[in-house]
Design a protein around this motif. Structure first.
Motif, short mmCIF file in Angstrom:
data_model
loop_
_atom_site.label_atom_id
_atom_site.label_comp_id
_atom_site.label_asym_id
_atom_site.label_seq_id
_atom_site.Cartn_x
_atom_site.Cartn_y
_atom_site.Cartn_z
N TYR A 112 17.60 5.62 -12.68
CA TYR A 112 16.28 5.01 -12.90
C TYR A 112 15.51 4.83 -11.58
O TYR A 112 14.36 4.39 -11.59
N ALA A 113 16.13 5.17 -10.46
CA ALA A 113 15.56 4.89 -9.15
C ALA A 113 14.26 5.66 -8.93
O ALA A 113 14.06 6.75 -9.45
N SER A 114 13.39 5.06 -8.12
CA SER A 114 12.05 5.62 -7.92
C SER A 114 11.60 5.42 -6.48
O SER A 114 11.60 4.29 -5.97
N GLY A 115 11.21 6.51 -5.83
CA GLY A 115 10.66 6.41 -4.49
C GLY A 115 9.47 5.47 -4.45
O GLY A 115 8.54 5.59 -5.24
N GLY A 116 9.51 4.51 -3.54
CA GLY A 116 8.44 3.52 -3.43
C GLY A 116 8.69 2.25 -4.21
O GLY A 116 7.94 1.28 -4.06
N GLY A 117 9.71 2.24 -5.05
CA GLY A 117 9.98 1.08 -5.88
C GLY A 117 10.60 -0.07 -5.11
O GLY A 117 11.21 0.11 -4.06
N GLY A 118 10.45 -1.27 -5.66
CA GLY A 118 11.02 -2.45 -5.03
C GLY A 118 11.34 -3.52 -6.05
O GLY A 118 11.22 -3.32 -7.26
N ILE A 119 11.76 -4.66 -5.55
CA ILE A 119 12.08 -5.81 -6.41
C ILE A 119 10.80 -6.39 -7.00
O ILE A 119 10.74 -6.72 -8.18
N MET A 120 9.77 -6.49 -6.17
CA MET A 120 8.49 -7.06 -6.62
C MET A 120 7.61 -5.98 -7.23
O MET A 120 7.59 -4.84 -6.76
N ASN A 121 6.86 -6.33 -8.24
CA ASN A 121 6.00 -5.36 -8.91
C ASN A 121 4.90 -4.82 -8.02
O ASN A 121 4.45 -3.67 -8.17
N ALA A 122 4.46 -5.62 -7.04
CA ALA A 122 3.39 -5.17 -6.14
C ALA A 122 3.88 -4.20 -5.08
O ALA A 122 3.08 -3.49 -4.46
N THR A 123 5.17 -4.17 -4.86
CA THR A 123 5.73 -3.32 -3.80
C THR A 123 5.46 -1.84 -4.09
O THR A 123 5.65 -1.37 -5.21
N GLY A 124 5.04 -1.13 -3.05
CA GLY A 124 4.81 0.31 -3.18
C GLY A 124 3.47 0.68 -3.77
O GLY A 124 3.24 1.85 -4.08
N ARG A 125 2.56 -0.27 -3.90
CA ARG A 125 1.26 0.06 -4.51
C ARG A 125 0.49 1.07 -3.65
O ARG A 125 -0.40 1.75 -4.16
N ILE A 126 0.84 1.18 -2.37
CA ILE A 126 0.21 2.17 -1.50
C ILE A 126 0.43 3.60 -2.03
O ILE A 126 -0.35 4.50 -1.77
N PHE A 127 1.51 3.80 -2.80
CA PHE A 127 1.81 5.12 -3.36
C PHE A 127 1.14 5.36 -4.71
O PHE A 127 1.35 6.40 -5.33
N VAL A 128 0.37 4.40 -5.17
CA VAL A 128 -0.35 4.42 -6.45
C VAL A 128 0.61 4.15 -7.61
O VAL A 128 0.50 3.12 -8.28
N ASN A 129 1.56 5.06 -7.85
CA ASN A 129 2.52 4.86 -8.94
C ASN A 129 3.95 4.91 -8.42
O ASN A 129 4.27 5.68 -7.51
#
Length: 370
Positions: A112-129
């Motif tokens: 299920y892992a995703s580049g840019g993903g994090g614990i917080m929902n806001a994390t990785g928003r710089i990548f758009v999705n």
């Protein structure tokens, strides 16, 4: 994007190259993998995002694809791939978003892992999705229901509890691509101290791990955050020397790691039948970065594939990147991620290491728990 666990030299890569031939009763049946780009096996290929690894030369040494990119952020296998092979997993865990993640294919595990993903929902928003941990656990809930249909509820529950390992590598993006991100995070840093942000991370992560337990996960390995101030990207943009690292990210990682270790101890005490294993990513990584020559590497600072600055650490790996000649001699494949050579070392330590680096037991011992 993040840095990873680094351990001691693997004695023989040949032991990991092929599928395990051990007695099937000892074999790990399924591996469920959660986290960020250190573990992503192709989920980000299936939606629009600025964080992708589906272009060459990513995957150039990945034998299963003939050297073609799969969406893995390295030149070959991820740590999860190698660990699964060594523990006897019959096939790589299929990415949840891949078209073939249906029917019996999921019985060997799902990624299920995703580049840019994090614990917080806001994390990785710089990548758009990207898929954050909350969404990844939601997706596992879908898989969990599929298991009941495939095996029946009773058998599915036993299968998940006894024959499966849940691997989570997450947290680095919550610092690099959230709290410490220039411009976007200034407001957050004014309104929330580092201590408060880390407490927030731990609270959210606790809830996510408990949800996985409630969905019948019992054997867990959780990696802490490595020295994210030492990756080629950080060294390049801060114009550091080879033997220097950026202190603020490293200090926050150490602070988070101490609280994560306490969290896993609490979960082991309070969730009956659970085993949460703590992978000491930080110390393992510093060991390799500090003593890289002893492990057969030529550099622990320069990216093998990348562009920009002294350590090729600004522009991610792609077709126009400079590419090193000896991929096995670089600790880092690109500005953020380890090479397969480093991943082999990491995997060996996770599988067979002592409690200094993985506690209260290593992954071979975790697999063999009845």
């Amino acid at each position: 994007m993040a840095v990873a666990v680094i351990g001691l030299v693997i004695s023989s890569a040949a032991n990991v190259e092929g599928r395990s031939s051990r007695n099937s009763d000892e074999n790990l049946v399924a591996s469920f993998i959660f986290g960020d780009s250190l573990s992503d096996a192709g989920n980000n290929n299936y939606f629009s995002t600025l964080s992708k690894a589906d272009i060459p030369p990513n995957g150039i040494d990945f034998r299963a694809s003939g050297g073609n990119p799969t969406g893995r952020y390295t030149n070959g296998r991820t740590i999860g791939d190698i660990v699964g092979e060594e523990l006897g997993q019959p096939t790589f865990s299929v990415p949840f978003l891949a078209p073939n993640s249906t029917g019996k294919a999921i019985l060997y595990g799902v990624n299920y892992a995703s580049g840019g993903g994090g614990i917080m929902n806001a994390t990785g928003r710089i990548f758009v999705n990207r898929l954050g941990m909350d969404v990844q656990v939601d997706y596992f809930n879908i898989t969990r229901k599929q298991f009941d249909k495939l095996m029946g509820p009773s058998r599915a529950r036993e299968y998940l509890m006894k024959k499966s390992i849940f691997s989570i590598t997450v947290g680095s993006n919550d610092f690099l691509n959230n709290y410490l991100l220039p411009v976007l995070s200034i407001g957050a840093r004014i309104s929330e101290t580092p201590d408060a942000f880390i407490d927030d991370l731990i609270t959210h992560f606790r809830g996510q791990l408990i949800r996985l337990y409630q969905l019948d996960g019992r054997k867990f390995v959780v990696g802490n955050v490595g020295p994210i101030g030492c990756i080629p990207y950080q060294k390049t943009i801060n114009q550091l020397n080879e033997d220097e690292c950026v202190e603020l990210p490293n200090n926050m990682a150490r602070q988070y790691n101490a609280k994560l270790k306490d969290l896993l101890t609490q979960l082991n005490e309070n969730l009956p039948g659970s085993t949460f294993v703590y992978a000491n990513v930080y110390d393992l990584t510093m060991e390799l970065i500090t003593n890289y020559k002893q492990y057969g590497f030529k550099t622990a600072s320069k990216a093998c594939c990348g562009n920009g600055g002294r350590f090729a650490g600004i522009i991610p790996c792609g077709p126009t990147s400079s590419l090193c000649q000896e991929r096995g001699k670089h600790v880092f494949w690109d500005p953020y991620h380890p090479s397969e050579a480093a991943n082999l070392i990491i995997a060996k330590q996770l599988l067979d290491g002592n409690t200094k680096f993985i506690s209260p037991m290593n992954l071979r011992q975790l697999r063999n728990l009845s």
